[in-house]
Design a protein around this motif. Structure first.
Motif, PDB file in Angstrom:
ATOM      1  N   ASN A   4       0.854  -1.180   0.000  1.00 18.38           N
ATOM      2  CA  ASN A   4       0.000   0.000   0.000  1.00 18.38           C
ATOM      3  C   ASN A   4       0.895   1.237   0.000  1.00 18.38           C
ATOM      4  OD1 ASN A   4      -1.596   2.191   0.702  1.00 18.38           O
ATOM      5  ND2 ASN A   4      -2.855   1.018   2.128  1.00 18.38           N
ATOM      6  N   GLU A   5       0.830   1.999  -1.062  1.00 23.00           N
ATOM      7  CA  GLU A   5       1.717   3.146  -1.206  1.00 23.00           C
ATOM      8  C   GLU A   5       1.414   4.269  -0.215  1.00 23.00           C
ATOM      9  OE1 GLU A   5       2.487   4.324  -5.281  1.00 23.00           O
ATOM     10  OE2 GLU A   5       2.210   2.263  -5.930  1.00 23.00           O
ATOM     11  N   THR A   6       0.280   4.215   0.466  1.00 21.95           N
ATOM     12  CA  THR A   6      -0.077   5.284   1.403  1.00 21.95           C
ATOM     13  C   THR A   6      -0.102   4.822   2.864  1.00 21.95           C
ATOM     14  OG1 THR A   6      -2.448   4.866   1.144  1.00 21.95           O
ATOM     15  CG2 THR A   6      -1.437   6.473  -0.356  1.00 21.95           C
ATOM     16  N   ALA A   7       0.290   3.586   3.116  1.00 21.74           N
ATOM     17  CA  ALA A   7       0.236   3.050   4.481  1.00 21.74           C
ATOM     18  C   ALA A   7       1.286   3.702   5.379  1.00 21.74           C
ATOM     19  CB  ALA A   7       0.446   1.542   4.462  1.00 21.74           C
ATOM     20  N   TRP A   8       0.893   3.940   6.623  1.00 22.97           N
ATOM     21  CA  TRP A   8       1.816   4.350   7.679  1.00 22.97           C
ATOM     22  C   TRP A   8       2.350   3.082   8.325  1.00 22.97           C
ATOM     23  CZ3 TRP A   8       1.135   9.080  11.180  1.00 22.97           C
ATOM     24  CH2 TRP A   8       0.700  10.190  10.449  1.00 22.97           C
ATOM     25  N   VAL A   9       3.584   3.147   8.789  1.00 24.10           N
ATOM     26  CA  VAL A   9       4.182   2.044   9.539  1.00 24.10           C
ATOM     27  C   VAL A   9       4.562   2.615  10.900  1.00 24.10           C
ATOM     28  CG1 VAL A   9       6.082   0.388   9.628  1.00 24.10           C
ATOM     29  CG2 VAL A   9       5.032   0.970   7.415  1.00 24.10           C
ATOM     30  N   ARG A  10       4.220   1.875  11.950  1.00 29.86           N
ATOM     31  CA  ARG A  10       4.488   2.346  13.310  1.00 29.86           C
ATOM     32  C   ARG A  10       5.429   1.358  14.002  1.00 29.86           C
ATOM     33  NH1 ARG A  10       1.489   5.963  16.685  1.00 29.86           N
ATOM     34  NH2 ARG A  10       1.809   5.515  18.877  1.00 29.86           N
ATOM     35  N   THR A  11       6.460   1.889  14.650  1.00 33.01           N
ATOM     36  CA  THR A  11       7.354   1.076  15.467  1.00 33.01           C
ATOM     37  C   THR A  11       7.239   1.591  16.902  1.00 33.01           C
ATOM     38  OG1 THR A  11       9.300   2.496  15.194  1.00 33.01           O
ATOM     39  CG2 THR A  11       8.921   0.815  13.482  1.00 33.01           C
ATOM     40  N   ASP A  12       8.083   1.110  17.794  1.00 30.33           N
ATOM     41  CA  ASP A  12       7.991   1.529  19.192  1.00 30.33           C
ATOM     42  C   ASP A  12       8.035   3.048  19.362  1.00 30.33           C
ATOM     43  OD1 ASP A  12       7.796  -1.079  20.051  1.00 30.33           O
ATOM     44  OD2 ASP A  12       9.911  -1.251  20.588  1.00 30.33           O
ATOM     45  N   ARG A  13       8.975   3.708  18.672  1.00 34.20           N
ATOM     46  CA  ARG A  13       9.148   5.155  18.850  1.00 34.20           C
ATOM     47  C   ARG A  13       8.829   5.982  17.623  1.00 34.20           C
ATOM     48  NH1 ARG A  13      15.202   5.983  20.068  1.00 34.20           N
ATOM     49  NH2 ARG A  13      15.365   4.365  18.500  1.00 34.20           N
ATOM     50  N   LEU A  14       8.603   5.324  16.490  1.00 31.58           N
ATOM     51  CA  LEU A  14       8.576   6.034  15.216  1.00 31.58           C
ATOM     52  C   LEU A  14       7.290   5.817  14.440  1.00 31.58           C
ATOM     53  CD1 LEU A  14      12.114   4.809  14.064  1.00 31.58           C
ATOM     54  CD2 LEU A  14      11.591   6.935  15.305  1.00 31.58           C
ATOM     55  N   ASP A  15       6.972   6.809  13.621  1.00 33.76           N
ATOM     56  CA  ASP A  15       5.964   6.660  12.577  1.00 33.76           C
ATOM     57  C   ASP A  15       6.685   6.843  11.256  1.00 33.76           C
ATOM     58  OD1 ASP A  15       3.684   6.421  14.267  1.00 33.76           O
ATOM     59  OD2 ASP A  15       3.675   8.599  14.546  1.00 33.76           O
ATOM     60  N   LEU A  16       6.465   5.925  10.312  1.00 33.60           N
ATOM     61  CA  LEU A  16       6.998   6.038   8.960  1.00 33.60           C
ATOM     62  C   LEU A  16       5.824   6.482   8.091  1.00 33.60           C
ATOM     63  CD1 LEU A  16       9.086   2.721   8.873  1.00 33.60           C
ATOM     64  CD2 LEU A  16       9.720   4.963   9.808  1.00 33.60           C
ATOM     65  N   ILE A  17       5.871   7.733   7.670  1.00 32.04           N
ATOM     66  CA  ILE A  17       4.735   8.416   7.047  1.00 32.04           C
ATOM     67  C   ILE A  17       5.035   8.674   5.577  1.00 32.04           C
ATOM     68  CG2 ILE A  17       3.322  10.510   7.125  1.00 32.04           C
ATOM     69  CD1 ILE A  17       4.351  10.832  10.070  1.00 32.04           C
ATOM     70  N   PRO A  18       4.094   8.382   4.675  1.00 32.18           N
ATOM     71  CA  PRO A  18       4.343   8.682   3.261  1.00 32.18           C
ATOM     72  C   PRO A  18       4.800  10.137   3.069  1.00 32.18           C
ATOM     73  CG  PRO A  18       2.327   7.438   3.482  1.00 32.18           C
ATOM     74  CD  PRO A  18       2.761   7.815   4.883  1.00 32.18           C
ATOM     75  N   VAL A  19       5.865  10.294   2.288  1.00 31.14           N
ATOM     76  CA  VAL A  19       6.432  11.622   2.046  1.00 31.14           C
ATOM     77  C   VAL A  19       5.439  12.468   1.266  1.00 31.14           C
ATOM     78  CG1 VAL A  19       8.244  12.888   0.822  1.00 31.14           C
ATOM     79  CG2 VAL A  19       8.813  10.813   2.060  1.00 31.14           C
ATOM     80  N   GLY A  20       5.279  13.704   1.706  1.00 25.81           N
ATOM     81  CA  GLY A  20       4.477  14.678   0.987  1.00 25.81           C
ATOM     82  C   GLY A  20       5.247  15.972   0.861  1.00 25.81           C
TER      83      GLY A  20
END
Length: 173
Positions: A4-20
């Motif tokens: 999914n090209e728009t999915a966010w990924v969440r880890t313990d401390r981080l959010d990986l957010i689609p670049v805008g």
């Protein structure tokens, strides 16, 4: 493969957010240190160039068999962007990944956490092989790659060694 090209990924401390394009101003500061380019080449982009790049990325790959997955890394505790992770997926179930964390946040495990989460997410969505190309003197990135489950191969692309989740030893393309 279901990325999914728009999915966010969440880890313990981080959010990986689609670049805008809205991330360009903050990321110009994060990526503005010339030392970040020691092993990858190039130099920091100014705000205009970074906005243009993020605009291109948002449009997606012109190749329908390739997906561009570019994420900014947001450190939730500081409520700020600190780097990027990227994946070019395809053709086929193969992804080329890269990461960069701003100098002020290096050494705190952010790259390791982001890359590990990113690789796990890609694998969970049908990517069968993850590759990265790392300069042999870039020991920090080698450590990140190893933590994310990649290992060095015998393949090289220009002056960078290919790392892979499946340990390919074929010549680089």
């Amino acid at each position: 493969m279901n990325v999914n090209e728009t999915a966010w990924v969440r880890t313990d401390r981080l959010d990986l957010i689609p670049v805008g394009v809205e991330h360009a101003e903050e990321m110009a500061e994060v990526l503005g240190d010339p030392a970040l380019y020691t092993f990858i080449g190039g130099e920091p982009e100014d705000l205009t160039a970074l906005r243009a790049r993020y605009t291109r990325w948002a449009k997606g790959s012109p190749d329908p068999e390739v997906a561009w997955l570019n994420r900014v890394i947001r450190l939730r505790a500081q409520e700020r962007l600190v780097g990027t992770v990227q994946a070019t997926v395809g053709p086929g179930p193969v992804a080329e990944v890269a990461w960069v964390v701003g100098g002020a946040w290096q050494g705190s495990g952010i790259a390791k956490e982001a890359a590990t989460g990113w690789v796990a997410w890609l694998c969970a969505h049908g990517v069968e092989e993850i590759r990265a190309h790392i300069h042999p003197d870039n020991l920090a990135s080698a450590g990140v790659a190893r933590a994310a489950g990649l290992r060095p191969t015998e393949a090289w692309q220009e002056d960078e060694r290919r790392w892979s989740t499946v340990g390919l030893d074929a010549p680089a393309d």
